[in-house]
Design a protein around this motif. Structure first.
Motif, PDB file in Angstrom:
ATOM      1  N   ASN A 178       0.488  -1.436  -0.646  1.00 49.48           N
ATOM      2  CA  ASN A 178       0.296   0.002  -0.061  1.00 49.48           C
ATOM      3  C   ASN A 178       0.785   1.052   0.252  1.00 49.48           C
ATOM      4  N   ALA A 179       1.368   1.323  -1.379  1.00 52.08           N
ATOM      5  CA  ALA A 179       2.593   2.468  -1.375  1.00 52.08           C
ATOM      6  C   ALA A 179       2.002   3.555  -2.685  1.00 52.08           C
ATOM      7  N   THR A 180       1.056   3.826  -3.100  1.00 52.27           N
ATOM      8  CA  THR A 180       0.515   4.459  -4.056  1.00 52.27           C
ATOM      9  C   THR A 180       1.485   5.226  -5.133  1.00 52.27           C
ATOM     10  N   LEU A 181       1.993   6.414  -4.268  1.00 55.43           N
ATOM     11  CA  LEU A 181       2.638   7.208  -4.462  1.00 55.43           C
ATOM     12  C   LEU A 181       4.286   7.492  -4.543  1.00 55.43           C
ATOM     13  N   ALA A 182       4.512   5.785  -3.940  1.00 48.65           N
ATOM     14  CA  ALA A 182       5.787   5.797  -4.101  1.00 48.65           C
ATOM     15  C   ALA A 182       6.470   3.778  -3.770  1.00 48.65           C
ATOM     16  N   PRO A 183       5.590   2.963  -5.338  1.00 48.04           N
ATOM     17  CA  PRO A 183       6.085   1.731  -5.166  1.00 48.04           C
ATOM     18  C   PRO A 183       7.724   1.801  -6.167  1.00 48.04           C
ATOM     19  N   MET A 184       8.589   0.953  -5.682  1.00 53.22           N
ATOM     20  CA  MET A 184       9.339   0.321  -6.787  1.00 53.22           C
ATOM     21  C   MET A 184       9.774  -0.909  -7.085  1.00 53.22           C
ATOM     22  N   VAL A 185       9.905  -0.569  -8.139  1.00 46.52           N
ATOM     23  CA  VAL A 185      10.015  -1.610  -8.845  1.00 46.52           C
ATOM     24  C   VAL A 185      11.188  -2.582  -9.506  1.00 46.52           C
ATOM     25  N   VAL A 194      10.039 -10.618  -9.910  1.00 48.66           N
ATOM     26  CA  VAL A 194       9.618  -9.126  -9.736  1.00 48.66           C
ATOM     27  C   VAL A 194       9.673  -8.363  -8.068  1.00 48.66           C
ATOM     28  N   ARG A 195      10.061  -7.449  -7.535  1.00 49.18           N
ATOM     29  CA  ARG A 195      10.141  -7.242  -6.327  1.00 49.18           C
ATOM     30  C   ARG A 195       9.582  -5.361  -6.397  1.00 49.18           C
ATOM     31  N   VAL A 196       9.185  -5.187  -5.245  1.00 57.58           N
ATOM     32  CA  VAL A 196       8.570  -4.053  -5.179  1.00 57.58           C
ATOM     33  C   VAL A 196       8.582  -3.912  -3.506  1.00 57.58           C
ATOM     34  N   ALA A 197       9.361  -2.257  -3.692  1.00 56.08           N
ATOM     35  CA  ALA A 197      10.276  -1.812  -2.387  1.00 56.08           C
ATOM     36  C   ALA A 197       8.771  -0.826  -1.949  1.00 56.08           C
ATOM     37  N   SER A 198       7.997  -1.031  -1.194  1.00 54.82           N
ATOM     38  CA  SER A 198       7.227   0.303  -0.079  1.00 54.82           C
ATOM     39  C   SER A 198       8.071   1.441   0.515  1.00 54.82           C
ATOM     40  N   PHE A 200       7.313   3.866   2.043  1.00 47.21           N
ATOM     41  CA  PHE A 200       5.583   4.110   3.121  1.00 47.21           C
ATOM     42  C   PHE A 200       5.623   2.821   4.214  1.00 47.21           C
ATOM     43  N   GLU A 201       5.403   1.694   3.852  1.00 49.55           N
ATOM     44  CA  GLU A 201       5.434   0.342   4.445  1.00 49.55           C
ATOM     45  C   GLU A 201       6.914   0.106   5.371  1.00 49.55           C
ATOM     46  N   TRP A 202       7.765   0.647   4.177  1.00 48.82           N
ATOM     47  CA  TRP A 202       8.785  -0.251   4.561  1.00 48.82           C
ATOM     48  C   TRP A 202       9.348  -1.081   4.171  1.00 48.82           C
ATOM     49  N   GLY A 203       8.846  -1.770   3.748  1.00 52.31           N
ATOM     50  CA  GLY A 203       9.153  -3.238   3.348  1.00 52.31           C
ATOM     51  C   GLY A 203       9.681  -3.743   1.533  1.00 52.31           C
ATOM     52  N   ILE A 204       9.668  -4.998   1.171  1.00 52.64           N
ATOM     53  CA  ILE A 204      10.085  -5.690   0.039  1.00 52.64           C
ATOM     54  C   ILE A 204       9.107  -6.348  -0.062  1.00 52.64           C
ATOM     55  N   LYS A 205       8.228  -6.677  -1.384  1.00 56.22           N
ATOM     56  CA  LYS A 205       7.750  -7.859  -1.181  1.00 56.22           C
ATOM     57  C   LYS A 205       7.776  -8.041  -3.152  1.00 56.22           C
ATOM     58  N   SER A 206       7.922  -9.457  -2.832  1.00 56.31           N
ATOM     59  CA  SER A 206       8.469 -10.602  -3.889  1.00 56.31           C
ATOM     60  C   SER A 206       7.323 -11.374  -4.731  1.00 56.31           C
ATOM     61  N   TYR A 207       7.538 -11.706  -6.472  1.00 54.43           N
ATOM     62  CA  TYR A 207       6.707 -12.220  -7.010  1.00 54.43           C
ATOM     63  C   TYR A 207       7.174 -12.521  -7.405  1.00 54.43           C
ATOM     64  N   ARG A 208       6.480 -14.415  -8.362  1.00 50.25           N
ATOM     65  CA  ARG A 208       6.949 -15.519  -9.313  1.00 50.25           C
ATOM     66  C   ARG A 208       6.166 -14.961 -10.279  1.00 50.25           C
ATOM     67  N   VAL A 209       7.265 -14.546 -11.600  1.00 47.35           N
ATOM     68  CA  VAL A 209       6.756 -14.892 -12.626  1.00 47.35           C
ATOM     69  C   VAL A 209       6.217 -16.365 -13.006  1.00 47.35           C
TER      70      VAL A 209
END
Length: 382
Positions: A178-185, A194-198, A200-209
């Motif tokens: 939940n970081a609509t203004l500053a997600p980093m891919v 694929v990874r998204v760094a948030s 505002f939430e100070w976290g990194i979420k990973s995804y498998r393609v």
């Protein structure tokens, strides 16, 4: 939702979405000034330069909607060869693996503009495509198949890159942090994760393609305060991310299932921006806008970082390096300022020679003619 169109975007989806776009642009600029995250990023380490022998450096002005193209000169220098308007609220520039297709994200237009760069450095338009929101940042996969777009509305969308460079919506999207203004891919060099760094939430979420570019959520790990975009070593073993407010770089081991396991953290400097990794995977560099310098490390076999000789390396007086771009020959580094107050106005790009021991030697500076350069807006091409 905006619909794909050639030469323009649909006018549907204005109002609240356009207001969010304006808010996102203003917020991104303010955040960069007060040491809260910009959306700085660049290609994953192995694919930062889309080709092994790039000819140009492409840089966008965040507030001007203008892109400048500089030729890479023998000896590490830069020479400006073209500039053109590309849209409103430019916050992201990426280059496909072919080195020729350039994607420019314009938040106020709610669209990504696609160009083909010519041998002379001219950007020739191919397409504009709406993304159903605000293209805060996006990342092409190193295999050249997909572009993953954080659309500013809490969704991470998958677009297909066709042979012509045009983008097609696959219909696949997932919830991001939940970081609509500053997600980093970012995308791993093998294009499998694929990874998204948030910020505002100070976290990194990973995804498998999965098949067709579908993203399958994996785990989330904690990061430091206000992480900016991360980067992966070319062998796909380690992931590193810098933090603007905690002023450090954190390292993670990439597990077989694609999740991340923390290794350690290392001080970098105030307002640290994105980590860049050399093509040989042996060194990492981080620009520190708040201390006007660049920090460099050796990357150990265990993923731990040790300072390079003479690190940190000073940029020009009162210049604020926000981005570094590495030539894939591992001989030159280009640092781009978010502001250049010491240059009395417009931003500059600074060329450095990478010495055999990894230390940096200043070569020279080139005036970009841009007022603000912030976010993932500099890439090698050609």
């Amino acid at each position: 939702m905006n619909k794909q169109s050639v030469g323009g975007t649909s006018r549907r989806g204005g109002g609240p979405v356009r207001a969010l776009a304006a808010l996102a642009t203003v917020a991104a600029l303010i955040l960069g000034l007060i040491s809260v995250p910009s959306t700085a990023t660049a290609e994953p380490g192995a694919s930062q330069a889309a080709s092994s022998n790039p000819k140009f450096l492409v840089v966008a002005g965040t507030e001007m909607g203008k892109v400048v193209v500089l030729r890479l000169l023998d000896g590490g220098g830069l020479r400006k060869v073209s500039e053109q308007s590309t849209g409103n609220g430019t916050m992201s520039v990426k280059v496909a693996q072919n080195g020729r297709t350039v994607f420019v994200g314009n938040m106020l237009d709610q669209a990504i503009a696609v160009y083909r760069i010519s041998d002379s450095g001219r950007l020739n338009p191919i397409q504009k495509i709406g993304v159903g929101g605000v293209p805060v940042t996006f990342q092409p996969s190193p295999d050249g198949k997909y572009l993953y777009v954080a659309n500013g509305l809490g969704r991470l969308k998958t677009l297909r890159i066709t042979d012509s460079g045009r983008l097609q919506d696959t219909g696949h999207s997932v919830d991001q942090l939940n970081a609509t203004l500053a997600p980093m891919v970012t995308v791993d060099p093998n294009s499998k994760f694929v990874r998204v760094a948030s910020a505002f939430e100070w976290g990194i979420k990973s995804y498998r393609v999965g098949g067709g570019g579908r993203l399958i959520p994996l785990g989330t790990v904690s990061a430091g305060i206000t992480p900016v975009n991360g980067n992966t070593t070319p062998d796909g073993k380690f992931f590193y991310i810098a933090h603007e407010m905690s002023m450090d770089v954190r390292g993670y081991r990439i597990l077989k299932d694609g999740n991340l396991a923390p290794i350690g953290s290392w001080f970098s400097g105030p307002i640290s921006h994105e980590v860049q990794i050399t093509a040989d995977g042996k060194r990492a560099y981080v620009p520190n806008a708040g201390s006007f310098n660049i920090t460099g490390w050796n990357i150990g076999k265990n993923g731990r970082l040790t300072p390079l000789p003479g690190s940190p390396y000073a940029s020009d007086v009162l210049t604020m390096p926000a981005l570094v771009v590495l030539n894939p020959n591992d001989k030159y580094l280009y640092a781009i300022d978010v502001f250049s107050p010491g240059k009395l106005g417009t931003t500059h790009a600074h060329s450095f020679r990478i010495n055999p021991n990894g230390s940096l030697t200043k070569i020279g500076s080139t005036d970009l003619g841009l007022l603000v350069v912030d976010g993932p807006v500099a890439q090698l091409a050609g």
